[in-house]
Design an enzyme around this catalytic site. Structure first.
Site, PDB file in Angstrom:
ATOM      1  N   CYS A   1       4.002  -3.391 -10.041  1.00 23.73           N
ATOM      2  CA  CYS A   1       3.962  -1.982 -10.408  1.00 23.73           C
ATOM      3  C   CYS A   1       3.473  -1.852 -11.848  1.00 23.73           C
ATOM      4  O   CYS A   1       4.108  -2.357 -12.768  1.00 23.73           O
ATOM      5  CB  CYS A   1       5.335  -1.319 -10.281  1.00 23.73           C
ATOM      6  SG  CYS A   1       5.244   0.428 -10.748  1.00 23.73           S
TER       7      CYS A   1
ATOM      8  N   GLY B   1      -2.695   3.597   2.215  1.00 25.88           N
ATOM      9  CA  GLY B   1      -2.029   4.200   1.063  1.00 25.88           C
ATOM     10  C   GLY B   1      -2.463   5.625   0.808  1.00 25.88           C
ATOM     11  O   GLY B   1      -2.128   6.559   1.550  1.00 25.88           O
TER      12      GLY B   1
ATOM     13  N   ALA C   1       1.074   7.593 -12.116  1.00 24.96           N
ATOM     14  CA  ALA C   1       2.018   6.978 -13.036  1.00 24.96           C
ATOM     15  C   ALA C   1       3.416   7.464 -12.654  1.00 24.96           C
ATOM     16  O   ALA C   1       4.178   7.939 -13.487  1.00 24.96           O
ATOM     17  CB  ALA C   1       1.691   7.354 -14.469  1.00 24.96           C
TER      18      ALA C   1
HETATM   19  C1  LIG Z   1       1.479   7.782  -5.734  1.00 28.06           C
HETATM   20  C2  LIG Z   1       1.579   6.312  -5.475  1.00 28.06           C
HETATM   21  C3  LIG Z   1       2.808   5.670  -5.541  1.00 28.06           C
HETATM   22  C4  LIG Z   1       2.925   4.300  -5.312  1.00 28.06           C
HETATM   23  N1  LIG Z   1       4.147   3.705  -5.349  1.00 28.06           N
HETATM   24  C5  LIG Z   1       4.264   2.380  -5.078  1.00 28.06           C
HETATM   25  C6  LIG Z   1       5.546   1.742  -5.036  1.00 28.06           C
HETATM   26  O1  LIG Z   1       6.589   2.372  -5.218  1.00 28.06           O
HETATM   27  N2  LIG Z   1       5.593   0.402  -4.772  1.00 28.06           N
HETATM   28  C7  LIG Z   1       4.462  -0.327  -4.534  1.00 28.06           C
HETATM   29  O2  LIG Z   1       4.550  -1.534  -4.297  1.00 28.06           O
HETATM   30  N3  LIG Z   1       3.238   0.245  -4.541  1.00 28.06           N
HETATM   31  C8  LIG Z   1       3.115   1.579  -4.810  1.00 28.06           C
HETATM   32  N4  LIG Z   1       1.870   2.166  -4.791  1.00 28.06           N
HETATM   33  C9  LIG Z   1       0.673   1.343  -4.511  1.00 28.06           C
HETATM   34  C10 LIG Z   1       0.253   1.441  -3.045  1.00 28.06           C
HETATM   35  O3  LIG Z   1       1.264   0.969  -2.184  1.00 28.06           O
HETATM   36  C11 LIG Z   1      -1.054   0.665  -2.803  1.00 28.06           C
HETATM   37  O4  LIG Z   1      -0.839  -0.690  -3.094  1.00 28.06           O
HETATM   38  C12 LIG Z   1      -2.197   1.177  -3.633  1.00 28.06           C
HETATM   39  O5  LIG Z   1      -2.173   2.580  -3.723  1.00 28.06           O
HETATM   40  C13 LIG Z   1      -3.578   0.737  -3.116  1.00 28.06           C
HETATM   41  O6  LIG Z   1      -3.813   1.233  -1.810  1.00 28.06           O
HETATM   42  P1  LIG Z   1      -4.634   2.587  -1.484  1.00 28.06           P
HETATM   43  O7  LIG Z   1      -5.918   2.505  -2.251  1.00 28.06           O
HETATM   44  O8  LIG Z   1      -4.814   2.591  -0.013  1.00 28.06           O
HETATM   45  O9  LIG Z   1      -3.777   3.710  -1.959  1.00 28.06           O
HETATM   46  C14 LIG Z   1       1.753   3.546  -5.021  1.00 28.06           C
HETATM   47  C15 LIG Z   1       0.514   4.187  -4.942  1.00 28.06           C
HETATM   48  C16 LIG Z   1       0.405   5.553  -5.157  1.00 28.06           C
HETATM   49  C17 LIG Z   1      -0.939   6.213  -5.063  1.00 28.06           C
END
Ligand SMILES: Cc1cc2nc3c(=O)[nH]c(=O)nc-3n(C[C@H](O)[C@H](O)[C@H](O)COP(=O)(O)O)c2cc1C
Ligand SMILES: Cc1cc2nc3c(=O)[nH]c(=O)nc-3n(C[C@H](O)[C@H](O)[C@H](O)COP(=O)(O)OP(=O)(O)OC[C@H]3O[C@@H](n4cnc5c(N)ncnc54)[C@H](O)[C@@H]3O)c2cc1C
Ligand code: FES
Lengths: 303, 259
Positions: A130, A265, A70
């Site tokens: 988001c 990610g 968050a």
């Molecule tokens: C700590 C954290 C911060 C994130 N910040 C953003 C962000 O600023 N903008 C965004 O579009 N997605 C953000 N995401 C989402 C990731 O880019 C991604 O879409 C999501 O984590 C799913 O991929 P994953 O399972 O490989 O992490 C964030 C995810 C995490 C875990």
């Protein structure tokens, strides 16, 4: 040796492996761990028009095979990015793609206009997904008319590649994908995090200060794969597949389901070198399966 | 300061008491310079419910033999699992991470207050302070005698005091109840503290009242540990800062603590 190059709406990526926004800082944090020039691209931390402090601590909860965050778009604003951060990373030989956010359509427009001025930035990722901000964010991405409106508005002021990042927190993701395609998006990226909560039984309290947060990591991979496959069958524009990619096999699964490229990610937190391992693993896969090019993987899954 | 990510070989897991252990690991490469306060992110594998790495302060480093050690208290699933690891097993470590304690001028008098596993960073700090000709007093607090660890090591660098809640060792009560704090003019120029939040805040309050410079090492929940995720923030006079990058060591005047 297989050709790893991927062309997405006219922009060439040296390989399909990029890093997901918010999980890779501005790249600099990974400098000690590998050569960033090896990446296909780098989606930098989400930015807004004005600086934001984000949400209160605690902002993170570990869950089974994943985590909830968050963070809430803590960033120093687009001007700070342009004046201070970008000059430090622009020498990199990889596509640096800003992820932009806003509370209002006007915010998105202003940020996009500023970034449009920078020649060496080849693309934008429009974050309408988001889950961790009170205004804007996911609200734009969970209703079709507002997703279309913000995409159209940014399209008008931004003349390079426009990627729209979709929220999985919807009933039918293909409707939104088709909507933003019609509104002028060059590509879509999916998925952003899934809305969830974590409860501390001992303290009888929610773990996150905001109660709700975004779930990421391997826990969401099957959902993400399903959505990539659905969107692949619904739109013509190329897809960046995201969600729980931990290794090359995961990345290949996303490409087979229809993604042209992928974003890594949460895996970056556990293994900051994972992206290079994924690049090498895809190369190895192409060789083992006698493919000439990574392009041949896109949508090659048999039903 | 270049960070390394490497699989390390477990040399020894030793339990001085039933709920805490010292784990020593050998690096395959030369160990980069580690400063007091730095920490490492340790990966605990083959456990479906321990997904992220875990941060631990670096207890000590033997550069010549490439051995790095940690003092770990079992508080949950990850710390339990890591304690079950066997000699010869491989564990992935990322370090050195975070900032470090700042050193006072030579000759200055220092009080170090630690509780629980929060004493880990003070072995390296104590050694450096001794070389720096500082007069060091350690004050270690715990629930009972078994929680007061490393006293023999600390006594090489300075005087060691303790408090226990049950009175089984040292003075009875919390660290801040210790008689060392009772004098009008506290005989210290600098205080360092690491341990439970409530303890650090209480120590911070005394430091503030007595206008003594005080640095604390925070233990916020972390996802990455190297500045990439913004999950570990603490509120400071300059806005939210990453505990893993701008910290874990902060001057209490920099923190927005209501003390
Ligand atoms: C700590 C954290 C911060 C994130 N910040 C953003 C962000 O600023 N903008 C965004 O579009 N997605 C953000 N995401 C989402 C990731 O880019 C991604 O879409 C999501 O984590 C799913 O991929 P994953 O399972 O490989 O992490 C964030 C995810 C995490 C875990
Ligand atoms: C910079 C830094 C240095 C540290 N140094 C040491 C050290 O030298 N030795 C040591 O033993 N520990 C140290 N810790 C704490 C250590 O990281 C945690 O004890 C560990 O991550 C717990 O993992 P677990 O899987 O056993 O607990 P989990 O099973 O994940 O959690 C058990 C319970 O403890 C709570 N919890 C876990 N971590 C924290 C935390 N950081 N803050 C508040 N509550 C928490 C959880 O919410 C849960 O209720 C340090 C932490 C930081 C940030
Ligand atoms: S834990 Fe990721 S930024 Fe501090």
């Amino acid at each position: 040796m297989g050709d790893l190059r991927i062309n997405i709406s006219g922009l060439e990526f040296k390989n399909p492996v990029t890093t997901a926004s918010g999980t890779f800082g501005n790249g600099e944090e990974f400098d000690d761990f590998f050569d960033l020039n090896l990446l296909g691209g780098m989606f930098v931390k989400g930015m807004t028009l004005e600086p934001r402090e984000g949400n209160d601590y605690p902002r993170m909860a570990e869950t089974a095979s994943g985590m909830l965050n968050a963070v809430g778009l803590q960033n120093k604003g687009v001007d700070h990015f342009i004046d201070n951060i970008y000059p430090r990373i622009k020498h990199l030989d990889t596509h640096i793609i800003p992820n932009i956010n806003g509370s209002t359509v006007e915010d998105y427009i202003e940020v996009a206009e500023k970034l449009n001025e920078i020649d060496s930035i080849p693309a934008l990722e429009l974050n309408i997904s988001c889950p961790n901000v009170k205004a804007g964010g996911m609200l734009f991405g969970t209703s079709c008319p507002s997703a279309i409106a913000v995409t159209k508005a940014v399209r008008e002021v931004y003349n390079k590649m426009l990627i729209v990042k979709l929220s999985p927190n919807v009933t039918d993701i293909t409707e939104i994908a088709k909507g933003v395609e019609g509104a002028g998006a060059d590509s879509v990226s999916l998925i952003n995090t899934l809305l969830g909560i974590a409860v501390d039984a001992e303290k009888r309290k929610s773990v996150l200060s905001t109660v709700t947060g975004g779930l990421s990591g391997p826990a969401i991979k099957p959902v993400a794969l399903r959505m990539v496959w659905q969107v692949y069958n619904a739109v013509k524009i190329p897809i960046f597949g995201i969600g729980g990619i931990m290794n090359a096999t995961d990345a290949i699964e996303f490409m087979l389901a229809g993604a042209s490229a992928i974003q890594v990610g949460t895996a970056n937190f556990i293994d900051p070198q994972v992206s290079v391992k994924i690049i090498n693993g895809i190369e190895d896969y192409l060789e083992r399966h006698h493919f000439n090019s990574a392009n041949e993987l896109i949508g090659a899954m048999e039903g | 300061m270049a960070k390394i990510i490497k699989d390390h070989e477990v040399i020894e897991v030793r339990f001085p008491v039933s709920d805490s252990y010292i784990i020593s690991l050998r690096s395959p490469v030369e160990i980069p310079a580690v400063l007091p306060g730095n920490f490492a992110e340790i990966q605990i594998e083959n456990s479906s419910d321990v997904f992220l790495r875990r941060p631990f302060s670096i207890l000590d480093v033997d550069y010549e033999n490439r051995i790095i050690s940690f003092l770990i208290k079992i508080i949950g699933k990850g710390t339990k699992k890591l304690g079950e690891i066997r000699r010869g097993d491989k564990v992935s470590l990322i370090y050195p991470l975070g900032n470090s304690f700042s050193l006072p001028e030579p000759g200055k008098r220092v009080l170090i207050v630690g509780g629980g596993s929060g004493i880990a960073p003070f072995v390296q700090l104590g050694r450096i302070l001794k070389v720096n000709s500082n007069d060091v007093t350690f004050l270690i607090g715990g629930k009972s005698k078994k929680d007061i660890l490393l006293t023999a090591l600390f006594s090489e660098f300075g005087e060691v005091l303790s408090t226990t809640e049950d009175g089984s060792m040292g003075e009875k009560g919390f660290v801040t109840d210790h008689s060392v704090f009772k004098s009008e003019n506290l005989p210290f120029d600098r205080i360092y503290s690491c341990g439970p939040d409530a303890m650090m805040k209480a120590v911070g309050r005394i430091s503030k009242q007595n206008e003594i410079d005080c640095e604390v090492s925070l233990e916020n929940m972390m996802a990455c540990g190297f500045g990439a995720c913004l999950c570990c923030i603490t509120e400071t006079v300059e806005g939210n800062k990453r505990v893993c990058k701008e910290g874990p060591v902060f001057n209490i005047n920099y923190l927005k603590w209501e003390i």
